[in-house]
Design an enzyme around this catalytic site. Structure first.
Site, PDB file in Angstrom:
ATOM      1  N   GLN A  48      36.107  11.140  -6.967  1.00 13.06           N
ATOM      2  CA  GLN A  48      35.488  12.181  -7.780  1.00 13.06           C
ATOM      3  C   GLN A  48      35.960  13.587  -7.435  1.00 13.06           C
ATOM      4  OE1 GLN A  48      31.540   9.999  -7.095  1.00 13.06           O
ATOM      5  NE2 GLN A  48      31.142  11.039  -9.023  1.00 13.06           N
ATOM      6  N   ASP A  81      42.729  12.968 -12.148  1.00 11.78           N
ATOM      7  CA  ASP A  81      44.054  13.125 -11.542  1.00 11.78           C
ATOM      8  C   ASP A  81      44.105  14.342 -10.622  1.00 11.78           C
ATOM      9  OD1 ASP A  81      44.721  10.933 -12.962  1.00 11.78           O
ATOM     10  OD2 ASP A  81      46.250  11.893 -14.215  1.00 11.78           O
ATOM     11  N   ARG A 106      28.693  13.520   3.804  1.00 12.21           N
ATOM     12  CA  ARG A 106      29.082  12.159   3.439  1.00 12.21           C
ATOM     13  C   ARG A 106      30.251  12.242   2.454  1.00 12.21           C
ATOM     14  NH1 ARG A 106      26.435   8.156  -0.986  1.00 12.21           N
ATOM     15  NH2 ARG A 106      27.956   6.499  -0.700  1.00 12.21           N
ATOM     16  N   HIS A 151      34.059   3.522  -2.137  1.00 14.77           N
ATOM     17  CA  HIS A 151      33.260   4.110  -3.217  1.00 14.77           C
ATOM     18  C   HIS A 151      33.969   3.753  -4.534  1.00 14.77           C
ATOM     19  CE1 HIS A 151      29.988   7.267  -3.891  1.00 14.77           C
ATOM     20  NE2 HIS A 151      30.420   7.023  -5.102  1.00 14.77           N
ATOM     21  N   ASN A 195      29.680   1.167  -1.509  1.00 13.74           N
ATOM     22  CA  ASN A 195      28.708   1.984  -2.238  1.00 13.74           C
ATOM     23  C   ASN A 195      28.055   1.235  -3.411  1.00 13.74           C
ATOM     24  OD1 ASN A 195      27.441   4.613  -2.779  1.00 13.74           O
ATOM     25  ND2 ASN A 195      28.628   4.538  -4.680  1.00 13.74           N
ATOM     26  N   GLU A 196      26.741   1.299  -3.455  1.00 17.57           N
ATOM     27  CA  GLU A 196      25.943   0.834  -4.598  1.00 17.57           C
ATOM     28  C   GLU A 196      26.388  -0.528  -5.149  1.00 17.57           C
ATOM     29  OE1 GLU A 196      25.526   3.888  -7.582  1.00 17.57           O
ATOM     30  OE2 GLU A 196      24.232   5.068  -6.267  1.00 17.57           O
ATOM     31  N   ASN A 335      20.189   5.314  -2.164  1.00 17.47           N
ATOM     32  CA  ASN A 335      20.520   6.263  -3.232  1.00 17.47           C
ATOM     33  C   ASN A 335      19.408   6.183  -4.264  1.00 17.47           C
ATOM     34  OD1 ASN A 335      22.899   6.442  -1.815  1.00 17.47           O
ATOM     35  ND2 ASN A 335      24.214   5.668  -3.450  1.00 17.47           N
ATOM     36  N   TYR A 337      17.548   8.099  -7.582  1.00 16.66           N
ATOM     37  CA  TYR A 337      17.601   9.152  -8.598  1.00 16.66           C
ATOM     38  C   TYR A 337      16.379   9.174  -9.491  1.00 16.66           C
ATOM     39  CZ  TYR A 337      22.498  10.108  -7.511  1.00 16.66           C
ATOM     40  OH  TYR A 337      23.657  10.469  -6.874  1.00 16.66           O
ATOM     41  N   GLU A 405      21.919   9.513  -1.251  1.00 17.57           N
ATOM     42  CA  GLU A 405      22.142  10.206  -2.534  1.00 17.57           C
ATOM     43  C   GLU A 405      20.804  10.483  -3.198  1.00 17.57           C
ATOM     44  OE1 GLU A 405      24.947   8.836  -5.521  1.00 17.57           O
ATOM     45  OE2 GLU A 405      26.273   8.075  -3.945  1.00 17.57           O
TER      46      GLU A 405
HETATM   47  C1  NOJ Z   1      25.926   7.258  -7.752  1.00 15.36           C
HETATM   48  C2  NOJ Z   1      27.339   7.287  -7.286  1.00 15.36           C
HETATM   49  O1  NOJ Z   1      27.432   6.834  -5.970  1.00 15.36           O
HETATM   50  C3  NOJ Z   1      28.027   8.621  -7.471  1.00 15.36           C
HETATM   51  O2  NOJ Z   1      29.383   8.390  -7.352  1.00 15.36           O
HETATM   52  C4  NOJ Z   1      27.642   9.229  -8.803  1.00 15.36           C
HETATM   53  O3  NOJ Z   1      28.343  10.404  -9.080  1.00 15.36           O
HETATM   54  C5  NOJ Z   1      26.164   9.513  -8.784  1.00 15.36           C
HETATM   55  N1  NOJ Z   1      25.440   8.263  -8.592  1.00 15.36           N
HETATM   56  C6  NOJ Z   1      25.623  10.192 -10.037  1.00 15.36           C
HETATM   57  O4  NOJ Z   1      25.762   9.343 -11.118  1.00 15.36           O
END
Ligand code: NOJ
Length: 496
Positions: A48, A81, A106, A151, A195-196, A335, A337, A405
């Protein structure tokens, strides 16, 4: 603007605490100060932010391949990119990390940046030098590196063999992890493996919305889960056996979890739905008995046999792997949200062929009475975090939790008051949970700066810092939320 207004109105008039009329803001309970040793950090991921997608010998990941092949599947047709160019501009990142005053950062390692084909027999020294530099500079500035090994950047060469749908990935991942420990383990003491798992497996191997775009709901996702858990468990055991004595690091599996509330206020429904939402990842690792939750095993097998199959679509882990995976984390990396509401699927027809909650037999809906972020899936429900932490306390023997997160998206702009409210309320949720005996030791929100949000491109921004994407040096500038979070980091007190 509208969501801010709505938020203020809800804040003023909303007062119920009951779940079916969930209040969107959270009420402080108990001690308003974080414990002295509580740590604050911030998070990002390689794909990212790094850019430099093919610089200095880097190999390709499935995400580069996907964004190049299908720009129409990315909301703004963009790709990562160049992104915010952290590969070239890490010193600018370091500057804002210092400015923010965080205890830890992190970030993740892009597997194909250091092993271009995924296999460890071919290494890319320049990629290794980059991560050494990042780690050394963080440490020199008193910031602890927390490193995610994976990730979602599966090397294209390994995806050719099926990625997480082929058990071959277990040894490939193990080799990769071993190299990471050898290369960086003298300085990195907190590792996150994969990750996730839920997002990776459902989007990548279930509904196919993300690369490797495998559409096999209820089959591919379960296969992926088993291989993720095995790769994670094997990595933990290998570390303990070969490295722990010298390196003394700790390892966790970062789980993405929505807390679920039953519309009918039925606790049995919540227990079952949470087994599918969270237990699929967490029960094999954190429960006393190990393996997938009994309800999940039973229901998936029942459905599979009813479909005329010979066996369950959820592969059995078996005795050996169950014991390897059980207890294979030193803390629970979380994580969080948002929260969702559930109601039984019974009697409802779901025509979506990609509907992947058949086995859990619940349908979910959002808390539409609460403000929504730029992301369609993200509603402001901090109470869910407090309740989730209590769920973990009770279900998994009060294991240590690190929040790895938590964040709010908007369309951009530096006056990001909703982001401040979001973090403030979620930190309050954590504080309430701590005051109620939960073992939470750190908060690492998403994200340091605006970056590439996968299929949403650059349209959804989660950062504390904005990035000037049109200037050659992509300057990072603090938003109002950075000023706010900075005070928290210095004071460890919510009411500054
Ligand atoms: C979870 C992900 O780990 C992360 O890469 C993503 O940007 C965020 N959630 C927000 O969607």
């Amino acid at each position: 603007m509208w969501s801010l207004l709505l938020f203020v109105i809800i804040g003023l008039f909303g007062s119920e605490i009951s779940v079916d009329a969930l209040n969107c803001t959270i009420r402080p309970k108990g001690n308003p100060k974080f414990p002295k040793n509580f740590k604050f950090g911030v998070a990002s991921s390689a794909f990212q932010i790094e850019g430099a997608w093919n610089a200095d010998g880097k190999g390709l990941s499935v995400w580069e391949e996907f964004t190049h092949k299908y720009p129409d599947l990315i909301k703004d047709g963009s790709n990562a990119d160049d992104s915010v160019e952290s590969y070239r501009l890490f010193d600018s990142d370091l500057k804002i990390l210092k400015d923010l005053g965080v205890d830890h950062y992190r970030f993740s390692i892009a597997w194909p940046r250091i092993f271009p084909t995924g296999s460890v027999h071919l290494r890319n020294q320049k990629g290794i030098d980059y991560y050494n530099d990042v780690i050394d500079k963080l440490l020199a500035n008193g910031i602890e590196p927390i490193v995610t090994m994976f990730h979602w950047e599966m090397p294209v060469e390994l995806q050719k063999f099926g990625g997480f749908s082929n058990s071959l990935i277990i040894e490939q991942f193990l080799d990769y992890a071993e190299e990471l420990f050898k290369l960086f383990g003298d300085r990195v003491k907190t590792w996150l493996t994969i990750n996730e798992p839920k997002e990776l497996c459902k989007a990548g191997y279930g509904n196919g919305r993300s690369p490797p775009s495998i559409v096999a709901p209820g089959v591919g996702d379960y296969l992926c889960f088993t291989n993720v858990l095995k790769a994670h468990g094997a990595t933990y055991r290998m570390y303990r056996e070969k490295f722990y004595e010298k390196q003394r690091g700790r390892i966790g599996l970062p789980c993405n979890v929505n807390y679920l509330y039953s519309k009918a206020n039925n606790t049995d429904e919540v227990a079952k739905a949470m087994d599918f939402e969270f237990g699929l990842m967490a029960h094999p690792v954190y429960s006393k008995t190990g393996d997938f939750p009994p309800t999940v095993l039973k229901d998936v097998e029942k459905n599979s046999l009813a479909e005329g199959r010979k066996r369950s679509r959820l592969p059995r882990l078996g005795k050996y792997w169950t014991s390897v995976i059980k207890g294979s984390s030193d803390f629970l990396a979380l994580n969080y949200y948002t929260a969702l509401q559930i109601e039984p699927l019974a009697g409802q027809v779901n025509a979506d062929p990609l509907f992947d909650d058949k086995d859990s037999s619940f349908v979910t809906s959002m808390f539409e009475n609460c403000p929504r972020a730029a992301s369609v899936w993200l509603y402001f429900v901090p109470q869910g975090l407090e309740d989730l932490l209590k769920y973990i306390r009770d279900k998994f023997d009060n294991i240590e939790v690190k929040i790895t997160e938590n964040g709010w998206s908007d369309a951009g702009g530096r006056d990001d008051y909703m982001r401040i409210e979001y973090h403030k309320n979620h930190m309050q949720a954590i504080l309430n949970a701590i005051n109620d005996g939960c073992n939470v030791t750190s908060y690492g929100p998403w994200s340091l700066m605006d970056s590439f949000e996968f299929t949403m491109g650059y349209t959804e921004k989660f950062g504390f810092y904005a990035v000037n994407m049109t200037s050659p040096n992509k300057e990072r500038t603090p938003k109002k939320s950075a000023e706010y979070y900075k005070k928290i980091n210095y004071e460890k007190d919510l009411y500054v």
